[in-house]
Design an enzyme around this catalytic site. Sequence first.
Site, PDB file in Angstrom:
ATOM      1  N   TYR A   1       1.217  -1.192   0.053  1.00 40.45           N
ATOM      2  CA  TYR A   1      -0.245  -0.487  -0.113  1.00 40.45           C
ATOM      3  C   TYR A   1       0.914   1.300  -0.346  1.00 40.45           C
ATOM      4  O   TYR A   1       0.822   1.958  -1.178  1.00 40.45           O
ATOM      5  CB  TYR A   1      -1.375  -0.220   1.106  1.00 40.45           C
ATOM      6  CG  TYR A   1      -1.926   1.115   1.813  1.00 40.45           C
ATOM      7  CD1 TYR A   1      -2.617   1.473   0.891  1.00 40.45           C
ATOM      8  CD2 TYR A   1      -1.977   1.767   2.155  1.00 40.45           C
ATOM      9  CE1 TYR A   1      -3.804   2.337   0.864  1.00 40.45           C
ATOM     10  CE2 TYR A   1      -2.132   3.664   2.779  1.00 40.45           C
ATOM     11  CZ  TYR A   1      -3.475   3.571   1.415  1.00 40.45           C
ATOM     12  OH  TYR A   1      -4.632   4.568   1.419  1.00 40.45           O
TER      13      TYR A   1
ATOM     14  N   LYS B   1       1.229   4.708  -3.026  1.00 39.07           N
ATOM     15  CA  LYS B   1       0.873   5.753  -2.450  1.00 39.07           C
ATOM     16  C   LYS B   1       2.274   6.835  -2.481  1.00 39.07           C
ATOM     17  O   LYS B   1       2.218   7.810  -3.932  1.00 39.07           O
ATOM     18  CB  LYS B   1       0.246   5.446  -1.899  1.00 39.07           C
ATOM     19  CG  LYS B   1      -0.854   5.491  -0.816  1.00 39.07           C
ATOM     20  CD  LYS B   1      -1.906   6.112  -2.523  1.00 39.07           C
ATOM     21  CE  LYS B   1      -3.553   5.350  -1.553  1.00 39.07           C
ATOM     22  NZ  LYS B   1      -4.443   5.775  -2.093  1.00 39.07           N
TER      23      LYS B   1
HETATM   24  P1  NAP Z   1     -12.693   2.795   1.272  1.00 40.54           P
HETATM   25  O1  NAP Z   1     -14.004   2.995   2.215  1.00 40.54           O
HETATM   26  O2  NAP Z   1     -12.702   1.819   0.850  1.00 40.54           O
HETATM   27  O3  NAP Z   1     -13.654   3.321  -0.019  1.00 40.54           O
HETATM   28  C1  NAP Z   1     -12.486   2.608  -1.334  1.00 40.54           C
HETATM   29  C2  NAP Z   1     -13.295   3.199  -2.327  1.00 40.54           C
HETATM   30  O4  NAP Z   1     -12.173   2.789  -4.083  1.00 40.54           O
HETATM   31  C3  NAP Z   1     -14.983   1.802  -2.978  1.00 40.54           C
HETATM   32  O5  NAP Z   1     -15.812   3.259  -3.593  1.00 40.54           O
HETATM   33  C4  NAP Z   1     -14.027   0.909  -4.001  1.00 40.54           C
HETATM   34  O6  NAP Z   1     -14.849   0.799  -4.556  1.00 40.54           O
HETATM   35  C5  NAP Z   1     -13.196   2.099  -4.819  1.00 40.54           C
HETATM   36  N1  NAP Z   1     -12.747   1.179  -5.799  1.00 40.54           N
HETATM   37  C6  NAP Z   1     -11.521   0.672  -5.341  1.00 40.54           C
HETATM   38  N2  NAP Z   1     -11.595  -0.571  -5.745  1.00 40.54           N
HETATM   39  C7  NAP Z   1     -11.266   0.439  -7.312  1.00 40.54           C
HETATM   40  C8  NAP Z   1     -11.850  -0.315  -8.620  1.00 40.54           C
HETATM   41  N3  NAP Z   1     -10.774  -0.692  -9.357  1.00 40.54           N
HETATM   42  N4  NAP Z   1     -12.040   1.301  -9.340  1.00 40.54           N
HETATM   43  C9  NAP Z   1     -13.222   1.601  -8.710  1.00 40.54           C
HETATM   44  N5  NAP Z   1     -13.607   2.106  -7.364  1.00 40.54           N
HETATM   45  C10 NAP Z   1     -12.544   1.192  -6.595  1.00 40.54           C
HETATM   46  O7  NAP Z   1     -11.783   3.617   1.063  1.00 40.54           O
HETATM   47  P2  NAP Z   1     -11.570   5.543   1.835  1.00 40.54           P
HETATM   48  O8  NAP Z   1     -11.110   5.456   3.225  1.00 40.54           O
HETATM   49  O9  NAP Z   1     -12.615   5.965   1.530  1.00 40.54           O
HETATM   50  O10 NAP Z   1     -11.178   5.275   0.994  1.00 40.54           O
HETATM   51  C11 NAP Z   1     -10.507   6.629  -0.405  1.00 40.54           C
HETATM   52  C12 NAP Z   1      -9.103   7.134  -0.498  1.00 40.54           C
HETATM   53  O11 NAP Z   1      -8.643   7.420   0.148  1.00 40.54           O
HETATM   54  C13 NAP Z   1      -8.371   5.994  -0.890  1.00 40.54           C
HETATM   55  O12 NAP Z   1      -7.414   6.019  -2.441  1.00 40.54           O
HETATM   56  C14 NAP Z   1      -6.562   5.295   0.039  1.00 40.54           C
HETATM   57  O13 NAP Z   1      -6.479   5.058  -0.333  1.00 40.54           O
HETATM   58  C15 NAP Z   1      -6.880   7.026   0.708  1.00 40.54           C
HETATM   59  N6  NAP Z   1      -6.539   6.990   2.616  1.00 40.54           N
HETATM   60  C16 NAP Z   1      -7.903   6.880   2.691  1.00 40.54           C
HETATM   61  C17 NAP Z   1      -7.029   6.816   4.275  1.00 40.54           C
HETATM   62  C18 NAP Z   1      -7.881   6.353   5.146  1.00 40.54           C
HETATM   63  O14 NAP Z   1      -7.614   6.976   6.566  1.00 40.54           O
HETATM   64  N7  NAP Z   1      -9.564   5.818   4.960  1.00 40.54           N
HETATM   65  C19 NAP Z   1      -5.813   7.760   4.615  1.00 40.54           C
HETATM   66  C20 NAP Z   1      -4.993   8.094   3.791  1.00 40.54           C
HETATM   67  C21 NAP Z   1      -5.368   7.918   2.719  1.00 40.54           C
HETATM   68  P3  NAP Z   1     -16.397  -0.967  -3.697  1.00 40.54           P
HETATM   69  O15 NAP Z   1     -17.387   0.029  -2.617  1.00 40.54           O
HETATM   70  O16 NAP Z   1     -16.862  -1.345  -5.085  1.00 40.54           O
HETATM   71  O17 NAP Z   1     -15.189  -1.581  -3.100  1.00 40.54           O
END
Ligand code: NAP
Length: 242
Positions: free
Chosen positions: A165, A169
Amino acid sequence: MSAQKIALVTGANKGIGLEIARQLAVQGATVVLGARDLERGRRAAEQLAARGVETIPLQLDVTDAESIAAVAKEIEERFGRLDILVNNAGITGGFFGPPSQATPELLKEVYETNVFGVLSVTNAMIPLLRRSEAGRVVNMSSTVGSLALNADLHGEFGGYNMLTYQSSKTAVNAITIAHAKELKDTNIKVNSANPGFTATDMNNHRGHQTVEEGAVIAVRLANLGPDGPTGTNQDDSGTVPW
Ligand code: NAP
């Protein structure tokens, strides 16, 4: 050109992406809510509609070239341009073991979405972003992807060692710089957003921030004015080292 901004958010059916879509729509943008599963996208759009916020759900799997091309075609036909692209879709891949046990296959699986997906979606949308008066690309990164923060083995990030992961990033950040360089003499700005540790399905809701808080920096970078930066890595407090 219509004053209403046209935005595309990938992975917008839940989590931070759904909230970014909501906030952009509340600000008046026409938001395409990208979801790899159209049913999940429709349900998310219905949730927002129940809160008085209209969005347009489209099927978009960022690992599928045909799906990406179909969304680019639909946006071109309906709107003729794109103003905001938020590359939000991301996965962890579920491997949190030591790097000595990581395999190329594990990295490839995560990179398909987090890295190649960002590259493919952005490249497909650049012709539409070029037609915008103020194209904005926001790549969702993470402070765990910062080489500078992680290079101190005993520092704040010393305990994090999720190669798959984290390196994905880091690669996202490299794409941000590369596209920003290529587009520096255009109206398009490209920046990385670090949302902070946010309670979502990705971390079994262990994050200490709400999705409203996690969406703030992406929405800010999506709305940068003409004097705003390009080729930067930012969180709510300002610049994050690469
Ligand atoms: P999340 O709730 O797991 O949501 C991830 C989203 O990405 C879901 O809608 C998922 O769809 C979608 N996705 C996964 N694979 C995909 C694909 N091949 N094509 C299209 N959509 C896809 O995660 P989140 O925490 O909101 O994360 C959003 C972004 O922020 C990510 O890039 C993550 O790395 C980044 N981020 C998050 C955090 C944190 O603490 N949460 C911190 C730093 C960065 P499905 O519902 O179909 O699986």
